[in-house]
Scaffold this motif. Structure first.
Motif, PDB file in Angstrom:
ATOM      1  N   MET A   1      33.204  29.029  63.758  1.00 40.48           N
ATOM      2  CA  MET A   1      34.352  29.359  62.916  1.00 40.48           C
ATOM      3  C   MET A   1      34.016  30.548  62.016  1.00 40.48           C
ATOM      4  SD  MET A   1      35.755  25.613  61.700  1.00 40.48           S
ATOM      5  CE  MET A   1      37.007  26.405  60.731  1.00 40.48           C
ATOM      6  N   PRO A   2      34.998  31.418  61.757  1.00 44.98           N
ATOM      7  CA  PRO A   2      34.734  32.564  60.875  1.00 44.98           C
ATOM      8  C   PRO A   2      34.508  32.098  59.444  1.00 44.98           C
ATOM      9  CG  PRO A   2      37.075  32.409  61.417  1.00 44.98           C
ATOM     10  CD  PRO A   2      36.362  31.418  62.305  1.00 44.98           C
ATOM     11  N   ASP A   3      33.699  32.843  58.714  1.00 44.68           N
ATOM     12  CA  ASP A   3      33.412  32.545  57.313  1.00 44.68           C
ATOM     13  C   ASP A   3      34.603  33.002  56.471  1.00 44.68           C
ATOM     14  OD1 ASP A   3      32.467  32.227  54.781  1.00 44.68           O
ATOM     15  OD2 ASP A   3      30.553  33.226  55.126  1.00 44.68           O
ATOM     16  N   THR A   4      35.245  32.064  55.801  1.00 39.40           N
ATOM     17  CA  THR A   4      36.436  32.390  55.003  1.00 39.40           C
ATOM     18  C   THR A   4      36.134  32.511  53.511  1.00 39.40           C
ATOM     19  OG1 THR A   4      37.014  30.047  54.784  1.00 39.40           O
ATOM     20  CG2 THR A   4      37.935  31.248  56.673  1.00 39.40           C
ATOM     21  N   ARG A   5      34.843  32.500  53.142  1.00 42.39           N
ATOM     22  CA  ARG A   5      34.513  32.553  51.727  1.00 42.39           C
ATOM     23  C   ARG A   5      34.800  33.911  51.098  1.00 42.39           C
ATOM     24  NH1 ARG A   5      28.468  30.501  51.722  1.00 42.39           N
ATOM     25  NH2 ARG A   5      28.534  31.795  53.614  1.00 42.39           N
ATOM     26  N   TRP A   6      35.135  34.896  51.935  1.00 36.63           N
ATOM     27  CA  TRP A   6      35.498  36.196  51.382  1.00 36.63           C
ATOM     28  C   TRP A   6      36.850  36.142  50.680  1.00 36.63           C
ATOM     29  CZ3 TRP A   6      40.091  38.413  52.746  1.00 36.63           C
ATOM     30  CH2 TRP A   6      40.717  37.924  53.903  1.00 36.63           C
ATOM     31  N   GLN A   7      37.639  35.142  51.011  1.00 39.26           N
ATOM     32  CA  GLN A   7      38.994  35.055  50.473  1.00 39.26           C
ATOM     33  C   GLN A   7      38.985  34.586  49.015  1.00 39.26           C
ATOM     34  OE1 GLN A   7      40.956  32.398  53.186  1.00 39.26           O
ATOM     35  NE2 GLN A   7      41.395  34.023  54.671  1.00 39.26           N
ATOM     36  N   PRO A   8      39.943  35.044  48.212  1.00 40.34           N
ATOM     37  CA  PRO A   8      40.020  34.594  46.817  1.00 40.34           C
ATOM     38  C   PRO A   8      40.245  33.088  46.724  1.00 40.34           C
ATOM     39  CG  PRO A   8      41.417  36.517  47.188  1.00 40.34           C
ATOM     40  CD  PRO A   8      40.979  36.040  48.540  1.00 40.34           C
ATOM     41  N   SER A   9      39.832  32.523  45.618  1.00 41.90           N
ATOM     42  CA  SER A   9      40.050  31.095  45.410  1.00 41.90           C
ATOM     43  C   SER A   9      41.391  30.811  44.742  1.00 41.90           C
ATOM     44  CB  SER A   9      38.910  30.492  44.581  1.00 41.90           C
ATOM     45  OG  SER A   9      38.629  31.268  43.441  1.00 41.90           O
ATOM     46  N   CYS A  10      42.036  31.841  44.163  1.00 40.76           N
ATOM     47  CA  CYS A  10      43.354  31.639  43.563  1.00 40.76           C
ATOM     48  C   CYS A  10      44.369  32.566  44.228  1.00 40.76           C
ATOM     49  CB  CYS A  10      43.300  31.899  42.057  1.00 40.76           C
ATOM     50  SG  CYS A  10      43.143  33.634  41.597  1.00 40.76           S
ATOM     51  N   ASP A  11      45.656  32.319  43.964  1.00 40.48           N
ATOM     52  CA  ASP A  11      46.690  33.157  44.560  1.00 40.48           C
ATOM     53  C   ASP A  11      47.068  34.304  43.615  1.00 40.48           C
ATOM     54  OD1 ASP A  11      48.310  32.032  42.580  1.00 40.48           O
ATOM     55  OD2 ASP A  11      49.219  30.583  43.956  1.00 40.48           O
ATOM     56  N   ARG A  12      47.977  35.148  44.076  1.00 42.68           N
ATOM     57  CA  ARG A  12      48.344  36.328  43.292  1.00 42.68           C
ATOM     58  C   ARG A  12      49.060  35.940  41.999  1.00 42.68           C
ATOM     59  NH1 ARG A  12      51.737  40.247  41.884  1.00 42.68           N
ATOM     60  NH2 ARG A  12      51.014  42.426  42.027  1.00 42.68           N
ATOM     61  N   ALA A  13      49.796  34.846  42.029  1.00 39.26           N
ATOM     62  CA  ALA A  13      50.502  34.409  40.824  1.00 39.26           C
ATOM     63  C   ALA A  13      49.508  34.083  39.705  1.00 39.26           C
ATOM     64  CB  ALA A  13      51.370  33.188  41.135  1.00 39.26           C
ATOM     65  N   ALA A  14      48.387  33.500  40.066  1.00 37.53           N
ATOM     66  CA  ALA A  14      47.364  33.197  39.061  1.00 37.53           C
ATOM     67  C   ALA A  14      46.726  34.483  38.534  1.00 37.53           C
ATOM     68  CB  ALA A  14      46.307  32.270  39.646  1.00 37.53           C
ATOM     69  N   LEU A  15      46.511  35.451  39.413  1.00 37.92           N
ATOM     70  CA  LEU A  15      45.977  36.738  38.968  1.00 37.92           C
ATOM     71  C   LEU A  15      46.937  37.404  37.988  1.00 37.92           C
ATOM     72  CD1 LEU A  15      44.688  38.205  42.369  1.00 37.92           C
ATOM     73  CD2 LEU A  15      43.308  37.170  40.556  1.00 37.92           C
ATOM     74  N   ALA A  16      48.240  37.331  38.285  1.00 34.05           N
ATOM     75  CA  ALA A  16      49.235  37.933  37.399  1.00 34.05           C
ATOM     76  C   ALA A  16      49.297  37.206  36.059  1.00 34.05           C
ATOM     77  CB  ALA A  16      50.607  37.919  38.080  1.00 34.05           C
ATOM     78  N   ALA A  17      49.153  35.884  36.094  1.00 32.82           N
ATOM     79  CA  ALA A  17      49.169  35.104  34.855  1.00 32.82           C
ATOM     80  C   ALA A  17      47.977  35.463  33.979  1.00 32.82           C
ATOM     81  CB  ALA A  17      49.173  33.612  35.176  1.00 32.82           C
ATOM     82  N   ARG A  18      46.825  35.667  34.581  1.00 32.03           N
ATOM     83  CA  ARG A  18      45.641  36.072  33.817  1.00 32.03           C
ATOM     84  C   ARG A  18      45.856  37.454  33.207  1.00 32.03           C
ATOM     85  NH1 ARG A  18      40.223  34.637  33.480  1.00 32.03           N
ATOM     86  NH2 ARG A  18      40.543  33.008  35.057  1.00 32.03           N
ATOM     87  N   SER A  19      46.416  38.367  33.978  1.00 28.13           N
ATOM     88  CA  SER A  19      46.683  39.705  33.465  1.00 28.13           C
ATOM     89  C   SER A  19      47.622  39.650  32.259  1.00 28.13           C
ATOM     90  CB  SER A  19      47.293  40.573  34.570  1.00 28.13           C
ATOM     91  OG  SER A  19      47.619  41.857  34.086  1.00 28.13           O
ATOM     92  N   ALA A  20      48.655  38.799  32.340  1.00 26.97           N
ATOM     93  CA  ALA A  20      49.587  38.649  31.224  1.00 26.97           C
ATOM     94  C   ALA A  20      48.892  38.028  30.007  1.00 26.97           C
ATOM     95  CB  ALA A  20      50.776  37.793  31.651  1.00 26.97           C
ATOM     96  N   PHE A  21      48.004  37.072  30.260  1.00 26.81           N
ATOM     97  CA  PHE A  21      47.214  36.468  29.181  1.00 26.81           C
ATOM     98  C   PHE A  21      46.434  37.535  28.435  1.00 26.81           C
ATOM     99  CE2 PHE A  21      45.778  31.793  28.990  1.00 26.81           C
ATOM    100  CZ  PHE A  21      47.080  31.341  28.982  1.00 26.81           C
ATOM    101  N   TYR A  22      45.716  38.370  29.175  1.00 32.88           N
ATOM    102  CA  TYR A  22      44.872  39.386  28.558  1.00 32.88           C
ATOM    103  C   TYR A  22      45.713  40.376  27.745  1.00 32.88           C
ATOM    104  CZ  TYR A  22      40.891  37.773  31.365  1.00 32.88           C
ATOM    105  OH  TYR A  22      39.879  37.017  31.917  1.00 32.88           O
TER     106      TYR A  22
END
Length: 310
Positions: free
Chosen positions: A1-22
């Protein structure tokens, strides 16, 4: 099986929420004329707290578990009110609410009381949570009141055996702990689960034995207490604040007592000898705040890459 650990652990909505927090955090402190600072992640000495396990590099430097020591050196040099948002590192802390690398917000207010700092913590958390909670009530109670109300203990009069008995009952086993260890068990098993939901709960005036880097004074009944507070929300500790200790000799004594063989931060002690201004400071875990806002079950849901993927 391919190694999927390269993928983010959160989705884009969480990234956007963090950006808004900062953005909210920066605007909050900018409007209050508090200076943003940046200090090294690597230091010459580790934290002295025996309950926190630091990480050391092969070169002998230590990844900071908090920016506190360096920020206090800035305060001693005349920086005035300062804040910092940075990554911190603590070995072994991996789980639903813990990641060995996480984000911490820390700030210091010169000549401020703890009550005034609690006001500001409340205002910031309300601003960060306003998209989910338009209004958040707050409750403030002393540590002694919380232990009396939720665990039936008079913490200032109870013997070590009395506290151990309640702790053993709460834990379901004898963990062979000292007084403060059992008090921590009682807080986590009896007090925290009983605190009001959807409410910012500040608990202050901790036992003097848990002062860490806080001043010690007496409460209205003459009992020695640590001038510090913790903020809880929906079963989670979000912030830890102190009326900061400014006595260099007392600070050295506490460091030596708690160091457990670790080297002391002599640069910090030298700075405090030159003069740490009267101030109150607080540290907040940003990832836990995000978990509440997004109703995330696991800290990995708000991190771009959690520990296994880093």
């Amino acid at each position: 099986m391919p190694d999927t650990r390269w993928q983010p652990s959160c989705d884009r909505a969480a990234l956007a929420a963090r950006s808004a927090f900062y953005r909210t955090i920066r605007e909050f402190f900018y409007a209050r004329d508090v200076l943003e600072v940046d200090t090294p992640l690597l230091g010459n000495a580790p934290v002295s707290d025996p309950n926190i396990e630091p990480m050391q590099t092969r070169e002998g430097r230590w990844l900071h578990t908090s920016p506190e020591y360096a920020m206090k050196r800035l305060l001693c040099a005349g920086s005035g009110d300062i804040w910092q948002l940075c990554k911190v590192f603590r070995a072994g802390e991996a789980g639903r609410r813990h990641n060995p690398e996480f984000s911490m917000l820390e700030w210091y207010r010169v000549s401020w009381s703890l009550d005034r700092l609690m006001d500001e913590v409340r205002d910031l958390v309300r601003a960060l949570f306003q998209t989910r909670w338009a209004e958040l009530p707050e409750v403030r109670m002393s540590y002694a009141s919380a232990l009396k109300l939720f665990a039936g203990i008079d913490v200032h009069k109870a013997s070590d055996d009395d506290i151990a008995a309640v702790g053993i009952s709460a834990a379901g086993q004898d963990l062979q702990l000292g007084r403060d260890g059992w008090l921590d068990i009682i807080m986590s098993h009896r007090v925290e689960p009983a605190l009001s939901e959807e409410t910012l709960v500040f608990i202050y005036d901790f036992p003097a034995s848990q002062a860490a880097l806080a001043k010690v004074s007496c409460d209205a009944d003459g009992n020695p207490v640590a001038e510090r507070f913790e903020l809880f929300f929906n079963g989670t500790e979000l912030a830890n604040g102190y009326h900061e200790l400014t006595d260099a000799e007392e600070q050295r004594r506490r460091f030596e007592k708690e160091a457990d063989g670790r080297p002391l931060d002599e640069q910090l002690l030298s700075a405090i000898e030159q003069g740490l201004p009267e101030c109150s400071g607080v540290a907040m875990g940003v990832d836990r705040l995000l978990m509440h806002l997004l109703q995330a079950e696991h800290i990995s849901d708000v991190l771009s890459f959690d520990w296994p993927r880093a």
